[in-house]
Design a protein around this motif. Structure first.
Motif, PDB file in Angstrom:
ATOM      1  N   PHE A   1     -12.534   4.470   0.742  1.00 28.54           N
ATOM      2  CA  PHE A   1     -12.223   3.733  -0.480  1.00 28.54           C
ATOM      3  C   PHE A   1     -10.985   2.849  -0.306  1.00 28.54           C
ATOM      4  CE2 PHE A   1     -14.455   7.595  -1.800  1.00 28.54           C
ATOM      5  CZ  PHE A   1     -15.519   7.059  -2.489  1.00 28.54           C
ATOM      6  N   LEU A   2     -10.028   3.339   0.556  1.00 26.42           N
ATOM      7  CA  LEU A   2      -8.852   2.517   0.863  1.00 26.42           C
ATOM      8  C   LEU A   2      -9.248   1.274   1.654  1.00 26.42           C
ATOM      9  CD1 LEU A   2      -5.836   1.942   0.994  1.00 26.42           C
ATOM     10  CD2 LEU A   2      -5.687   3.530   2.952  1.00 26.42           C
TER      11      LEU A   2
ATOM     12  N   VAL B   1       4.729  -6.315 -14.872  1.00 29.57           N
ATOM     13  CA  VAL B   1       4.989  -7.493 -14.041  1.00 29.57           C
ATOM     14  C   VAL B   1       3.733  -8.306 -13.775  1.00 29.57           C
ATOM     15  CG1 VAL B   1       6.957  -6.383 -12.958  1.00 29.57           C
ATOM     16  CG2 VAL B   1       4.698  -6.125 -11.935  1.00 29.57           C
ATOM     17  N   LYS B   2       2.606  -7.859 -14.379  1.00 32.41           N
ATOM     18  CA  LYS B   2       1.332  -8.554 -14.265  1.00 32.41           C
ATOM     19  C   LYS B   2       0.905  -8.720 -12.820  1.00 32.41           C
ATOM     20  CE  LYS B   2       1.785 -11.026 -18.626  1.00 32.41           C
ATOM     21  NZ  LYS B   2       1.725 -12.330 -19.302  1.00 32.41           N
ATOM     22  N   THR B   3       0.971  -7.610 -12.108  1.00 30.76           N
ATOM     23  CA  THR B   3       0.505  -7.580 -10.725  1.00 30.76           C
ATOM     24  C   THR B   3      -0.661  -6.612 -10.625  1.00 30.76           C
ATOM     25  OG1 THR B   3       2.710  -8.046  -9.908  1.00 30.76           O
ATOM     26  CG2 THR B   3       1.156  -7.078  -8.359  1.00 30.76           C
ATOM     27  N   PRO B   4      -1.801  -7.042 -10.113  1.00 32.39           N
ATOM     28  CA  PRO B   4      -2.959  -6.155 -10.045  1.00 32.39           C
ATOM     29  C   PRO B   4      -2.671  -4.959  -9.148  1.00 32.39           C
ATOM     30  CG  PRO B   4      -3.626  -8.427  -9.757  1.00 32.39           C
ATOM     31  CD  PRO B   4      -2.135  -8.423  -9.686  1.00 32.39           C
ATOM     32  N   GLN B   5      -3.191  -3.790  -9.611  1.00 30.23           N
ATOM     33  CA  GLN B   5      -3.118  -2.567  -8.829  1.00 30.23           C
ATOM     34  C   GLN B   5      -4.526  -2.074  -8.592  1.00 30.23           C
ATOM     35  OE1 GLN B   5      -1.060   0.695 -10.663  1.00 30.23           O
ATOM     36  NE2 GLN B   5      -1.485   2.111  -8.983  1.00 30.23           N
ATOM     37  N   LEU B   6      -4.848  -1.803  -7.346  1.00 28.61           N
ATOM     38  CA  LEU B   6      -6.183  -1.343  -6.970  1.00 28.61           C
ATOM     39  C   LEU B   6      -6.028   0.000  -6.275  1.00 28.61           C
ATOM     40  CD1 LEU B   6      -9.181  -2.038  -6.913  1.00 28.61           C
ATOM     41  CD2 LEU B   6      -8.833  -3.208  -4.759  1.00 28.61           C
ATOM     42  N   ALA B   7      -6.448   1.087  -7.004  1.00 26.76           N
ATOM     43  CA  ALA B   7      -6.298   2.445  -6.473  1.00 26.76           C
ATOM     44  C   ALA B   7      -7.538   2.818  -5.687  1.00 26.76           C
ATOM     45  CB  ALA B   7      -6.062   3.423  -7.609  1.00 26.76           C
ATOM     46  N   TYR B   8      -7.297   3.731  -4.709  1.00 29.62           N
ATOM     47  CA  TYR B   8      -8.420   4.178  -3.901  1.00 29.62           C
ATOM     48  C   TYR B   8      -8.689   5.667  -4.040  1.00 29.62           C
ATOM     49  CZ  TYR B   8      -4.651   5.582  -0.727  1.00 29.62           C
ATOM     50  OH  TYR B   8      -3.521   6.134  -0.175  1.00 29.62           O
TER      51      TYR B   8
ATOM     52  N   ILE C   1       0.868  -1.181   0.000  1.00 30.98           N
ATOM     53  CA  ILE C   1       0.000   0.000   0.000  1.00 30.98           C
ATOM     54  C   ILE C   1       0.894   1.217   0.000  1.00 30.98           C
ATOM     55  CG2 ILE C   1      -1.787   1.263   1.201  1.00 30.98           C
ATOM     56  CD1 ILE C   1      -1.265  -2.294   2.229  1.00 30.98           C
ATOM     57  N   TYR C   2       0.684   2.111  -1.002  1.00 26.33           N
ATOM     58  CA  TYR C   2       1.452   3.345  -1.009  1.00 26.33           C
ATOM     59  C   TYR C   2       0.482   4.506  -1.143  1.00 26.33           C
ATOM     60  CZ  TYR C   2       0.838   4.207  -6.017  1.00 26.33           C
ATOM     61  OH  TYR C   2       0.303   4.467  -7.242  1.00 26.33           O
TER      62      TYR C   2
ATOM     63  N   GLY D   1      -0.163  -7.903  -5.017  1.00 25.11           N
ATOM     64  CA  GLY D   1      -1.041  -6.811  -5.432  1.00 25.11           C
ATOM     65  C   GLY D   1      -0.613  -5.522  -4.787  1.00 25.11           C
ATOM     66  N   ILE D   2      -0.888  -4.429  -5.459  1.00 21.41           N
ATOM     67  CA  ILE D   2      -0.551  -3.094  -4.964  1.00 21.41           C
ATOM     68  C   ILE D   2      -1.840  -2.326  -4.787  1.00 21.41           C
ATOM     69  CG2 ILE D   2       0.569  -0.921  -5.544  1.00 21.41           C
ATOM     70  CD1 ILE D   2       2.696  -2.388  -6.985  1.00 21.41           C
ATOM     71  N   LEU D   3      -1.931  -1.574  -3.683  1.00 23.65           N
ATOM     72  CA  LEU D   3      -3.035  -0.670  -3.430  1.00 23.65           C
ATOM     73  C   LEU D   3      -2.455   0.729  -3.305  1.00 23.65           C
ATOM     74  CD1 LEU D   3      -3.720  -3.489  -1.710  1.00 23.65           C
ATOM     75  CD2 LEU D   3      -5.809  -2.188  -1.228  1.00 23.65           C
ATOM     76  N   GLY D   4      -3.090   1.690  -3.928  1.00 27.89           N
ATOM     77  CA  GLY D   4      -2.595   3.027  -3.718  1.00 27.89           C
ATOM     78  C   GLY D   4      -2.715   3.905  -4.935  1.00 27.89           C
ATOM     79  N   GLY D   5      -2.398   5.099  -4.611  1.00 30.84           N
ATOM     80  CA  GLY D   5      -2.437   6.161  -5.584  1.00 30.84           C
ATOM     81  C   GLY D   5      -3.592   7.089  -5.324  1.00 30.84           C
TER      82      GLY D   5
END
Length: 1563
Positions: A355-356, A130-137, A25-26, A110-114
């Protein structure tokens, strides 16, 4: 470290990876808000409630998000937090550590953030690699929705696409004319701006949204921001939308406040990032995604139980990697987390935290689902995990969480409005519906104005400024404009505006102008121009006749003497002269420019006038010209000196050619040469030849002409008429052009224009009067030439009937009628001249009504009108009107045939069409003269005439042949097309033409309505019209007066149009007959015969007339005896009980009948002589009509005795003339047949009448009735035909028999035997019968008569039945199958007969007391012929005096019988009516002698056998037994005494008289 140590560490790491689910999470936790760390920790606590009882005890045992079937291995989920510090490079570096494990830990699945899209975009690209899902909030850039670029990106925060659509809906909902936008040049701000701009573009309203870009500055530069603010301010819009990120808002919002954008002048609305400013004004608006769902309150409760140590403790730092931030937490630029933020969530929680929280649970649910689905831990990553994330749906704390095909969450947006008491929701945009809803009555605008729509000060424009319709904003007026009421207008012409912001423009001073809109200054007028008023749009040119040499003038100088200048705007005096249309007159009295007379051409300058084409005048020094209009423009050319004409022409209006000159087509006249008289001579000879051929053609055997030849003749006449119609059209005021002018000139000959044949070269002069006289004399000369031909042929012995000559003259006159009419009205066709006088259109040199020449021509014209068209039309009208009566009565049929040129071309039912054609032609000739002063009306009226003629012809279809009908219709249509095509060439006054055209069009518009109203009125009138009454009701006894009443009705209809009731025609129900007399009859005529008063229905009719006082006229017939009182007293014995009951049913008693009969006997009677002449009966009918006051026809037939016409009867009708009813039937048949055949039909009552009519007759019609064979008059009439023979040149008569009496019985063989022996004997009136010696001849005649098939004729039948029967009978007259041919043949054969018909009145006088069978001379002829006839062994009757067969007699008998019939005396064995007939023995019988038969036969008479005596003329001998004696003084005769035998009407011999009758019998 040794290598095996490294390997062991890596192995342990893989074992760990195989069992944990690391997530990274960033976010800008060190630059925007540290509370995102607390949200991650709160999520971790809520998830661990499912696995850690201590945490469940502290925060509650139920997690906020309850995951169904949560897999136990989810406990291995690990969380690592990093910071982006609001910088792209920091965020990317943190993401690389997470993805590749560069931080020394396991790479995340998975990455969360932005929060910021500028950082999320490169991170999304990296995660896709790198085919890693990113889920932004929080990253909301629309670019991230592109799955082709960012395939592994998802977000729980709604994209800017939703916010942009919400913003556009706000603009639309509040009707914002223009909304300005300041947007940052970074992904978030620019992306949001682009969404709104795209929406405006899609709606076609780009002018309503406009943006100003602002660089994304790390260090805010006020100067750059002011440039954007000034740009917004210059737009004059009062609405501003901020599409900027948090960083720009920190510097921009205070600057906007300072520049006054938060006061009453501006309405500011911002995106969801505008949250970090404390001085927002009341009415401020911003967008906020809906972030608080139903579970949000549970999250707040969890949040309030947390403390700062839960996040910042060493354990927490190690668990979440807080100490590994790229920017240490200690260097954060935002406040640190404290317990206060947990105790009061409002101080810590912002927009993005929910949302996060939901984004973290999205991974949990997806991983648990995969584990429950049997997916191994090491396979939960990459695309498998991405696909499961996209399918995940659950109820989070921000609401329902789901993703579309782009990985976006379509959440709704709220419009947050700052009220005096805080932020309130003022509206809601639902992305799923695309609708924006306003909280009615709960919306504040800048300045604290509470309203549902923007206040007016935000939309109105001030004076001196305007609202740009395209941009929707107010702007200051420019130079050259004026602004009032918020609109900008160009300065009107003649005004100017040299500064900005003016509300109105100033007028230009005098002498100056400006001719365009939007002027900033005025211009001075040039020389030749002036401006006499302020505010002039342009300087006026000095009018013609004035000039001005100076600039900036306010008026011009006059030329004087009515002079003008060449053009307006003259600058010098030398430019003055007479204008075009005027000329300089140097007369001393009034010098100057005079108006140019009409017809002359006056060019600009000082020269004299010249002729216009088609006009002429003499040169005159007094400047007074008498201009005349010429015949055409070729004879009077234009632009030539006054008084000049075309070459070879002279006289007034160039009317005449010079002596010995002839006119040419080009308007000039050429000198006559030696051979120029030949065309006239050849034309005259050609006309004479045509007339000779024409007369010869009609003199020929028309029986040989085919129907096509007659069609050619009819069409030829139509073509001649069409050419003359073209001549009439040529007289219209039309300026014909080539080549049609040349074609129209070819019609000159047929309209008697003799200039075409150079007639002036014959007499050497070209005089209008002489021309007119020539044209008038053409018709008489032509008719006279026809009579000369007739006289010449007569002198040569070639017979030609006068009727044919008259018919030829009629055809000639009828064919040239248009030309004749055009000729005689020529002097009346006068046209107006420019000098006010009138001159003839054909001879413009002749002044109408003001010259001796025109007086002479006018006198001749009046005489010609009376002699030609008036006489011809009157004659044709009279003849046509008399046609029906002449046809019906038979009087004047010869006159009808004489006028067959008027009738024979048309069908009999359209006999009147010749007169209509004549009237049409007369109108065609008169129209050019009647409307010569109104040229435009000429065309319309002639078109209407031709259209009406075309419609009438199509409706009637009158010509005898279809081809002639089609040709006539086609010619008329072509003439109409010619008129339509020539209408643009008409010479007319435009103003008068338009006025007349307007009137005609108005009439055309109104006429359909008027016609409709007339039809409606007529229909209503007919509906309420009283039932028509019968003028006369004929009460009669059908058996004794049925035929008489039919005759009376036919005669009455010739004199009156009144309706006559005759039961055979009108009666449908006997029960209504008395009502007819009572209610629908004006008068009753009682035909009194012996049985009429004994007829029950007649009695009822008389009583009804008596009771209802109906005018009654008794018609007393021959033999009628009035009832005596005894009969009146015993009337009840006359009828049966049933008949008396019928009368009683109708209200009629015997007493009523007695009174009515007494009343009838006292009325004035009218005698009807049934055996009198037809003329007498006709006079009786006329007297009857006068008594009942019936309306009489104007054209009624004359009686034969009153008429001077002699009759040539073609069909003779005879029958039993001693029977009154039979005689009436003869007259009825004669009238009906004559009307149908249109041939003279005559009833002959005696042999002398038959012999008088016979030279012209072809048919003998015998009406068979009861007792006809015993009628001596009929027998004499029949025998006269045979005894007279053809010795006098008589024509053969074809026999036609008609059965007119159902009681007629054909005789048997015994009747013919008695007829041969005794002839007719004595009749019941005691008159002397036919000589017995004529018995064989009469028998043969009767046999021939009865051998012809008789057609039925029912004189008592209805009118329709009679007409049908007569039509069938007339088919026997095969000679008249084609009436045209038959008429011609009759005329030809009449030439061989002496005399000109029979005078009926003289015939009646001469026939009184004359009987060719009782006169001594006739007896001698008959006896002589009887003596010389004998039968041969072969059965032929021969004349012994001449030694040959009597061809005359035998031939006559053969002709007497119809073709193919048997029964003549010389035909041998025959069969007639079923009885065998043999040739008679040679003069056998009692008292007959034959040298071949010396011994007498057995007697066949009433005398005894022993009384028969054989005698010889050579041995005188007394007769025995008192039968008779022989007288030697009378050789060949025998005096017989025989008893008188009377025969009844039925042919039965009565008892013989005691007296004897001595008679001479020729042997």
């Amino acid at each position: 470290m040794p290598w095996h140590g490294k390997w062991l560490e890596l192995l342990c790491l893989r074992l760990i990876i195989a069992h944990e689910f690391p997530l990274g999470i960033y976010g800008p936790v060190t630059s925007y808000s540290q509370w995102d760390i607390g949200v991650v920790v709160a999520f971790d606590f809520d998830l661990r409630k499912n696995f850690d009882a201590s945490i469940a005890n502290r925060f509650g045992d139920q997690p906020i998000i309850r995951v169904p079937n949560l897999h136990p291995q989810v406990e291995n989920l690990t969380l690592r937090i990093g910071t982006s510090h609001s910088k792209s490079e920091v965020g990317i570096e943190t993401a690389l550590d997470f993805l590749y494990g560069l931080d020394g830990r396991t790479p995340v699945i998975g990455i969360l953030g932005g929060i910021f899209s500028s950082i999320a975009l490169p991170v999304a690209s990296l995660s896709g690699v790198v085919k890693t899902p990113q889920l932004a909030y929080a990253a909301s850039s629309p670019a991230l929705s592109d799955k082709d670029i960012y395939p592994f990106f998802l977000r729980t925060f709604p994209p800017d696409l939703v916010q942009g659509k919400a913003m556009w809906q706000w603009i639309v909902a509040f009707k914002i004319p223009l909304c300005m936008c300041i947007y940052g040049l970074e992904p978030y701000g620019h992306g949001l701006y682009k969404v709104v701009a795209d929406e405006s573009r899609a709606a076609g309203q780009m002018h309503r949204f406009r943006g100003v870009a602002l660089r994304n500055m790390e260090i805010f530069v006020i100067e750059e921001a002011m440039l954007a603010i000034d740009s917004v301010r210059s737009s004059s819009s009062r609405f501003l939308f901020l599409s900027t990120n948090v960083g720009l808002n920190d510097g921009l919002l205070p600057l906007l406040d300072r520049e006054g954008f938060f006061n009453m002048g501006w309405q500011v609305i911002a995106s969801e990032t505008a949250t970090n400013y404390a001085n927002f004004p009341v009415g401020f608006m911003r967008w906020k995604p809906v972030s608080e769902g139903p579970k949000y309150q549970e999250f707040r409760e969890l949040w309030s139980k947390m403390r700062a140590t839960d996040v910042l403790s060493a354990e927490a730092r190690a668990r979440y990697g807080i100490d590994r931030f790229k920017v240490p937490l200690a260097q954060a630029t935002v406040p640190a987390m404290t317990d206060a933020g947990f105790e009061d969530p409002n101080l810590a929680l912002d927009l993005y935290e929910p949302f996060l929280f939901d984004a973290l649970y999205t991974f949990v649910i997806a991983i648990s689902t995969l584990l429950n689905g049997g997916v191994s831990v090491d396979e939960i990553r990459g695309e498998r995990l991405l696909n499961q994330l996209r399918r995940t749906e659950f109820e989070g704390i921000s609401g329902f969480v789901s993703f579309d095909e782009n990985g976006d969450r379509q959440a709704s947006y709220e419009l947050v409005n700052l009220h005096p008491d805080g932020l309130k929701v003022g509206g809601l945009y639902r992305s799923d519906l695309g609708l924006f809803a306003i909280s009615t009555g709960n919306l504040y605008w800048v300045g604290g104005v509470r309203a549902d729509e923007p206040p007016s000060f935000l939309t109105d424009c001030s004076p001196g400024s305007y609202e740009d319709e395209l941009l929707g904003q107010c702007a200051p007026c420019h130079k050259g404009f004026q602004c009032m009421n918020g609109s900008q207008e160009l300065c009107p012409k003649g005004t100017f505006s040299n500064v900005t912001g003016l509300a109105s423009c100033q007028k230009c001073p005098k002498g100056r102008f400006f001719g365009d809109l939007g002027s900033t200054k005025c211009i001075s007028c040039l020389a030749g121009f002036y401006a006499d008023e302020e505010g002039m749009e342009s300087c006026k040119r000095c009018p013609q006749g004035t000039y001005m040499p100076f600039f900036q003038a306010e008026s011009c100088l006059d030329c004087g003497m009515n002079q003008v200048t060449e053009e307006s705007g003259s600058q010098f005096l030398s430019e003055c002269h007479c204008a075009k249309g005027t000329f300089m007159c140097n007369a001393s009295t009034a010098p100057g420019c005079w108006t140019c007379p009409e017809g002359l051409n006056c060019e600009a300058g000082l020269g004299p006038p010249v002729h216009q084409p088609g006009y002429w005048t003499r040169a005159d020094d007094s400047c007074s010209f008498q201009v005349l209009k010429c015949r055409n423009t070729w004879e009077c050319p234009g632009n030539v000196p006054l008084g000049h004409c075309a070459a070879g022409r002279e006289g007034r209006a160039c009317n005449n050619c010079k002596p010995n000159y002839y006119p040419k087509d080009d308007g000039t006249c050429a000198e006559c040469g030696p051979a120029d008289f030949l065309p006239s001579i050849l034309c005259v000879l050609g006309a004479m030849l045509i007339l000779i051929l024409f007369v010869h053609l009609l003199q020929g055997d028309l029986d040989q002409l085919s129907l096509n030849t007659l069609t050619v003749a009819a069409v030829g006449g139509q073509m001649v008429t069409a050419v003359q119609a073209l001549g009439s059209i040529r007289e219209l005021s039309i300026n014909w052009v080539e080549p049609v002018r040349y074609v129209m000139s070819l019609t000159q000959v047929l309209v008697f224009d003799l200039d075409l044949i150079r007639i002036s070269c014959v007499d050497g002069i070209d005089s209008p009067t002489m021309k007119f006289v020539r044209r008038l004399m053409i018709c008489p000369v032509g008719v006279g030439f026809i009579f000369i031909i007739w006289a010449f042929r007569k002198c040569r012995g070639q017979k030609m009937h006068f009727d044919k000559v008259f018919n030829v003259c009629g055809i000639f006159t009828f064919a040239l009628f248009i030309t004749i009419a055009l000729t005689v009205v020529d002097p009346l066709q006068c046209g107006r001249n420019p000098d006010g006088s009138q001159s003839m259109l054909s001879n413009p040199g002749v002044i109408c009504f003001d010259s001796s020449e025109h007086f002479v021509m006018l006198t001749l014209s009046i005489i010609g009108i009376i002699c030609y068209p008036v006489t011809i039309i009157a004659w044709a009208t009279y003849t046509t009107c008399k046609y029906p009566s002449r046809i019906t009565s038979g009087v004047g049929l010869q006159l009808v045939h004489r006028h067959r040129f008027l009738f024979q071309r048309f069908k009999p039912e359209c006999f009147y069409y010749g007169l209509l054609l004549l009237l049409r032609n007369a109108l065609l000739a008169l129209l050019p003269a009647l409307f010569s002063s109104v040229p435009s009306l000429q065309m319309e009226v002639m078109g209407i005439l031709l259209l009406a003629a075309c419609a009438l012809q199509a409706r009637l279809w009158p010509w005898r042949t279809s081809l002639a009908n089609y040709t006539d219709l086609g010619i008329t249509i072509l003439l109409q097309i010619l008129l339509l095509g020539a209408s643009p060439l008409i010479s007319q006054d435009a103003e008068k033409s338009n006025e007349m055209l307007g009137l005609l069009l108005a009439l055309a518009v109104v006429s359909p309505f008027v016609a409709g109203l007339l039809v409606i009125a007529y229909s209503i009138w007919c509906h309420f019209l009283p039932i028509s009454l019968y003028g006369v009701f004929l009460c009669h006894h059908k058996g004794t007066a049925g035929s008489l009443c039919r005759l009376l009705k036919l005669l009455a209809l010739q004199h009156s149009k009144t309706q006559i009731f005759l039961d055979s025609d009108e009666l449908e129900d006997l029960d209504l007959i008395f009502d007819t007399i009572r209610a629908r009859t004006k008068s009753v005529a009682v035909v009194l015969t012996l049985p009429v008063l004994k007829r029950m229905w007649c009695a009822g009719e008389i009583v009804t007339a008596f009771k209802n006082r109906v005018v009654t006229v008794p018609l007393v017939c021959d033999g009628y005896v009035a009832p005596d009182p005894e009969l009146l007293e015993h009337l009840d014995e006359v009828w049966t009980l049933q008949q008396r009951q019928i009368l009683s049913f109708h209200g009629i008693s015997m007493e009523d009948v007695q009174k009515a009969y007494v009343w009838l006997r006292g009325l004035e009677v009218l005698d009807v002589h049934r055996f009198g002449t037809t003329d007498e009966l006709d006079n009786t009918v006329v007297e009857l009509l006068r008594r009942v006051k019936a309306p009489m026809k104007f054209f009624r037939p004359n009686s034969p005795t009153e008429s001077l016409v002699r009759v040539k009867a073609r069909i003779l009708i005879t029958g039993s003339v001693r029977d009154a009813e039979a005689l009436a039937s003869l007259e009825v048949f004669q009238m009906l047949a004559q009307k149908l055949m249109q041939r003279e039909c005559t009833v002959v009552r005696s042999a002398s009448q038959l012999m008088a009519y016979r030279p012209w007759a072809y048919y003998l019609v015998v009406l068979l009735s009861k007792g006809i064979l015993h009628d001596p008059d009929f027998a004499k009439t029949l025998l006269s035909v045979h005894l007279e023979g053809e010795s006098a040149g008589n024509r053969p008569l074809e026999l036609v028999t008609v059965n007119a009496d159902s009681r007629f019985e054909f005789p048997n063989a015994e009747f013919f035997k008695d007829l041969e022996d005794f002839a007719l004997g004595l009749d019941n009136r005691g008159e002397e019968p036919l000589p017995i010696e004529l018995g064989p001849f009469l028998s043969s005649a009767y046999r021939a008569l009865l051998n012809v098939l008789a057609l039925p004729f029912s004189p008592w039948g209805s009118e329709g039945l009679l007409e049908q029967q007569v039509s069938e009978i007339c088919r026997r007259f095969r000679r008249y199958k084609n009436p045209v041919y038959a008429t011609a043949l009759d005329d030809e054969e009449d030439l061989e007969v002496e005399g000109d018909g029979v005078d009926p009145s003289q015939l009646q006088q001469e026939s009184v007391g004359i009987d060719i069978f009782t006169s001594s001379h006739a007896k001698k002829q008959a006896f002589s012929r009887a003596k010389s006839l004998t039968w041969t062994e072969t059965g032929n009757l021969v004349d012994t005096r001449e030694g040959h067969m009597n061809d005359n007699l035998i031939g006559n008998w053969r002709r007497f019988s119809s073709p193919g019939s048997a029964g003549s005396c010389d035909d041998g064995p025959n069969i007639m009516l079923g009885h065998p007939v043999t040739s008679p023995s040679p003069l056998q019988g009692p008292g007959h002698w034959s040298p071949d038969f010396p011994q007498p036969e057995e007697p066949r008479s009433n005398a005894a056998a022993d009384d028969a005596i054989v005698w010889s003329p050579d041995v005188p001998r007394a007769l025995g037994s008192g039968m008779g004696s022989w007288n030697p003084d009378l050789p060949g005769t025998l005096l017989l005494s025989v008893p008188k035998v009377r025969f009844s009407l039925q042919g039965i011999p009565e008892e013989p008289d005691q007296q004897s009758d001595q008679r001479l019998v020729q042997i």
